[in-house]
Each structure stands twice: as structure tokens, then as C-alpha cells.
Scaffold this motif. Sequence first.
Motif, PDB file in Angstrom:
ATOM      1  N   THR A  37       0.824  -1.210   0.000  1.00 25.41           N
ATOM      2  CA  THR A  37       0.000   0.000   0.000  1.00 25.41           C
ATOM      3  C   THR A  37       0.861   1.264   0.000  1.00 25.41           C
ATOM      4  O   THR A  37       0.336   2.355   0.213  1.00 25.41           O
ATOM      5  CB  THR A  37      -0.927   0.017   1.229  1.00 25.41           C
ATOM      6  N   ALA A  38       2.173   1.080  -0.218  1.00 24.01           N
ATOM      7  CA  ALA A  38       3.111   2.214  -0.223  1.00 24.01           C
ATOM      8  C   ALA A  38       3.113   2.958   1.106  1.00 24.01           C
ATOM      9  O   ALA A  38       3.272   4.180   1.157  1.00 24.01           O
ATOM     10  CB  ALA A  38       2.802   3.180  -1.373  1.00 24.01           C
ATOM     11  N   SER A  39       2.923   2.194   2.195  1.00 30.68           N
ATOM     12  CA  SER A  39       2.876   2.799   3.531  1.00 30.68           C
ATOM     13  C   SER A  39       4.171   2.590   4.301  1.00 30.68           C
ATOM     14  O   SER A  39       4.215   2.803   5.511  1.00 30.68           O
ATOM     15  CB  SER A  39       1.709   2.209   4.337  1.00 30.68           C
ATOM     16  N   GLY A  40       5.231   2.146   3.624  1.00 30.07           N
ATOM     17  CA  GLY A  40       6.472   1.816   4.302  1.00 30.07           C
ATOM     18  C   GLY A  40       7.071   2.972   5.073  1.00 30.07           C
ATOM     19  O   GLY A  40       7.739   2.771   6.087  1.00 30.07           O
ATOM     20  N   LEU A  41       6.842   4.181   4.603  1.00 27.78           N
ATOM     21  CA  LEU A  41       7.315   5.367   5.319  1.00 27.78           C
ATOM     22  C   LEU A  41       6.146   6.175   5.859  1.00 27.78           C
ATOM     23  O   LEU A  41       6.225   7.390   6.000  1.00 27.78           O
ATOM     24  CB  LEU A  41       8.196   6.227   4.397  1.00 27.78           C
ATOM     25  N   THR A  45      10.050   7.855  10.684  1.00 29.96           N
ATOM     26  CA  THR A  45      11.238   7.669  11.506  1.00 29.96           C
ATOM     27  C   THR A  45      10.982   6.526  12.490  1.00 29.96           C
ATOM     28  O   THR A  45       9.889   5.966  12.543  1.00 29.96           O
ATOM     29  CB  THR A  45      11.601   8.963  12.260  1.00 29.96           C
ATOM     30  N   TRP A  46      12.016   6.189  13.262  1.00 29.29           N
ATOM     31  CA  TRP A  46      11.913   5.065  14.214  1.00 29.29           C
ATOM     32  C   TRP A  46      12.912   5.321  15.337  1.00 29.29           C
ATOM     33  O   TRP A  46      13.988   5.869  15.094  1.00 29.29           O
ATOM     34  CB  TRP A  46      12.255   3.751  13.491  1.00 29.29           C
ATOM     35  N   PRO A  47      12.594   5.040  16.614  1.00 26.66           N
ATOM     36  CA  PRO A  47      11.419   4.311  17.096  1.00 26.66           C
ATOM     37  C   PRO A  47      10.149   5.149  17.198  1.00 26.66           C
ATOM     38  O   PRO A  47       9.082   4.617  17.403  1.00 26.66           O
ATOM     39  CB  PRO A  47      11.868   3.824  18.464  1.00 26.66           C
ATOM     40  N   GLY A 116      13.326  -3.702  11.329  1.00 28.59           N
ATOM     41  CA  GLY A 116      12.281  -2.870  10.746  1.00 28.59           C
ATOM     42  C   GLY A 116      12.591  -1.390  10.888  1.00 28.59           C
ATOM     43  O   GLY A 116      12.345  -0.603   9.970  1.00 28.59           O
ATOM     44  N   GLY A 117      13.143  -1.013  12.049  1.00 27.27           N
ATOM     45  CA  GLY A 117      13.532   0.378  12.230  1.00 27.27           C
ATOM     46  C   GLY A 117      14.631   0.797  11.268  1.00 27.27           C
ATOM     47  O   GLY A 117      14.621   1.908  10.731  1.00 27.27           O
ATOM     48  N   ILE A 118      15.582  -0.111  11.029  1.00 28.58           N
ATOM     49  CA  ILE A 118      16.666   0.196  10.081  1.00 28.58           C
ATOM     50  C   ILE A 118      16.115   0.375   8.675  1.00 28.58           C
ATOM     51  O   ILE A 118      16.586   1.233   7.917  1.00 28.58           O
ATOM     52  CB  ILE A 118      17.734  -0.917  10.131  1.00 28.58           C
ATOM     53  N   THR A 119      15.089  -0.416   8.306  1.00 23.39           N
ATOM     54  CA  THR A 119      14.507  -0.250   6.968  1.00 23.39           C
ATOM     55  C   THR A 119      13.920   1.156   6.809  1.00 23.39           C
ATOM     56  O   THR A 119      14.027   1.763   5.735  1.00 23.39           O
ATOM     57  CB  THR A 119      13.403  -1.292   6.708  1.00 23.39           C
ATOM     58  N   VAL A 120      13.300   1.657   7.881  1.00 25.56           N
ATOM     59  CA  VAL A 120      12.739   3.009   7.811  1.00 25.56           C
ATOM     60  C   VAL A 120      13.857   4.046   7.743  1.00 25.56           C
ATOM     61  O   VAL A 120      13.823   4.978   6.935  1.00 25.56           O
ATOM     62  CB  VAL A 120      11.818   3.269   9.020  1.00 25.56           C
ATOM     63  N   LEU A 121      14.870   3.888   8.612  1.00 25.22           N
ATOM     64  CA  LEU A 121      15.954   4.869   8.675  1.00 25.22           C
ATOM     65  C   LEU A 121      16.801   4.873   7.399  1.00 25.22           C
ATOM     66  O   LEU A 121      17.489   5.858   7.112  1.00 25.22           O
ATOM     67  CB  LEU A 121      16.841   4.591   9.889  1.00 25.22           C
ATOM     68  N   TRP A 127      17.656  -4.178   0.208  1.00 20.58           N
ATOM     69  CA  TRP A 127      18.407  -5.276   0.808  1.00 20.58           C
ATOM     70  C   TRP A 127      18.043  -5.447   2.271  1.00 20.58           C
ATOM     71  O   TRP A 127      17.940  -6.572   2.773  1.00 20.58           O
ATOM     72  CB  TRP A 127      19.908  -5.034   0.649  1.00 20.58           C
ATOM     73  N   VAL A 128      17.812  -4.331   2.952  1.00 19.40           N
ATOM     74  CA  VAL A 128      17.408  -4.401   4.364  1.00 19.40           C
ATOM     75  C   VAL A 128      15.974  -4.914   4.475  1.00 19.40           C
ATOM     76  O   VAL A 128      15.644  -5.696   5.385  1.00 19.40           O
ATOM     77  CB  VAL A 128      17.548  -3.030   5.040  1.00 19.40           C
ATOM     78  N   VAL A 129      15.125  -4.506   3.542  1.00 18.58           N
ATOM     79  CA  VAL A 129      13.749  -5.012   3.521  1.00 18.58           C
ATOM     80  C   VAL A 129      13.749  -6.529   3.342  1.00 18.58           C
ATOM     81  O   VAL A 129      13.004  -7.254   4.006  1.00 18.58           O
ATOM     82  CB  VAL A 129      12.936  -4.335   2.403  1.00 18.58           C
TER      83      VAL A 129
END
Length: 315
Positions: A37-41, A45-47, A116-121, A127-129
Amino acid sequence: MNRIVRPVSGILLRRLALASIIANVGIVVTGGAVRLTASGLGCPTWPRCTDDSYVTTPEMGVYGVIEFGNRMLAFAVGLIALATVLAVLLHRPRRPGLLALAVAVFLGIPAQAVIGGITVLTNLNPWVVGLHFLASMAVIAAAYALWRRIGDPDGPTVAVVPAPLRALARVTTGVTVAVLVVGTWVTGSGPHAGDHGAARNGLDPETISQVHADGVFLLIGLSVALIFAFRAVGAQRATRAAIVLVAVELGQGLIGFVQYFTHVPAILVGAHMLGSCLVLLAALSVQWSTRERRPVTPAADVAATNAADPVPVTA
């Protein structure tokens, strides 16, 4: 006043382990929904969800709700894993190996949250996903091992098929893992990035899809070979497990081909992610079916039983 803590029954413990499997599969599917749904961002940010808030805000719209909802679901998965650890501690008699597996599943949840936090950051680095997905597969595998071990009796592990067939089953499991890894590369090269501005991995989608398809053909061939090999030695339980594996693989392969030739619609990609979890579980079932634990035999019956029992193997 001292309270008497009642031991947890094996039935409840196994139900918690099964719930952990289902919950971890569910987090994979909902995580796929975030990306599709293109909601990845949606929470950029994280946490925290934003620089000023740990929760989503009205300004972030539906994308923020979807991403934040997935983060909250991870807490529910963690609570199930924690309940399973506590149940193992309260189970009597204490079963060897159960606590290590339960703790592994529990620790996998915060590890997943960090990835998951690293994927956002990293703005959804593909590759992280992919690593995020594979880490979920590892947690599911540990949860499955826990569930199966709880259902086994205490006693020595014995082989129910010859050593060459156990090796073939291990090779099939290894190819399953390889297919899952290459599948993340296919996803990382495709159109569903999780956000309109997220990068792709740069691999040619057609080439890497062909590599993935070749791996699937190899996997199906090995799985069919297992059916005939297990049947030849009279291993009925292993044969049934191999038949289920082939059926799941064929269903997953069909979804994969349809999504490729229909330009990767989001609904089929989500179904394919669920299928990946089922393929892994079916492959682990085959691996588990090549051996079994036998109840401890009373000393008076040991001599009579040894002659008929298969040779014990290490777990």
C-alpha cells in the motif's frame, strides 16, 4: 502467604506455540500489506512515528495508520512469545530444549523490530527489507521447531528413513531457503517498493525472476523425488509430508507465474508472501518427518525393543 503456582499443561503450551507460528506468519502478511500500500514510510522515523510523537497523527493519513498498526501488531506477537516462555518455565516436567527455543522466538521479535527500524531509517533500502523478511522466516522456523518439540515424547531421537534420504531432505530444505532468499531479490527489483520514493536493488527483474523460477523448478523436482523415495522405504508419515510440500509448492508457483504475467498486482504479491511462509513450514515438516522421538522404554523391555528399533541419531 505463599501462593501455589500450578504447572502449565502440555496442551496449553502447544496451543501457545501454535499461536506464535500463526502470529508470526500474520506479521509477515501485514508487513507485506504495508509495502504493497506504499505505507512503508507512513511513519517516517523510528522508534518514534514522527520526530515529536510515538504514535501516528491525523496529518499522516491512512499510510501512517497502516504503518503504525503494523508496529503495534509486533507488540501482540511479542506478548504471545513472552507468554510461551513463561508457560515453558511453568511446564512440568521440564522438557530439555524447550526453553532455548521459546527464548529464541521471543528474542527474535525485538530483533525484527530493530531491523524494521533500520529499513525506515535507510528509506526502505531493498536489501534491508529483504533481510527483514528473512528474519521473520527464521523466527517462524524456531516457532515451528518449538511446536513440534512440545508434541514429541521425551526419549531418544531415531531415524525413520535411511541416511541418504535424510540428506536429500536436508538438501531440499536448503534449496527452499535459497529460493526464499532469491525471492527477496526479485521483490527488491520489482515495482512494490513500499514508498514511491524508495530505491530498487538495481537487478534486472526478468533475469532475476528467471533465476528464481529455475530454483523453484529444482525445488519441486527434489520434492517429487522425496515422495517416491519415502514411499519406496515405507515411510508413510514422511511421504504424506512430502506430498503436502509439493502441493504447496505448486500453488505457490502458480501464484508466482500469474503475478509475473499480470505485471505483479499487489493482491497476488501478498498471497505469494503468505505462500512463502507455507512453503517453509511444509519443508520443515518434511525435515521433521525423517526422524521421531520414542518414549523411554522400561528397562525390562529394552533388550526386546532394541532389535526392532531404528538406530538412534542425534537431533
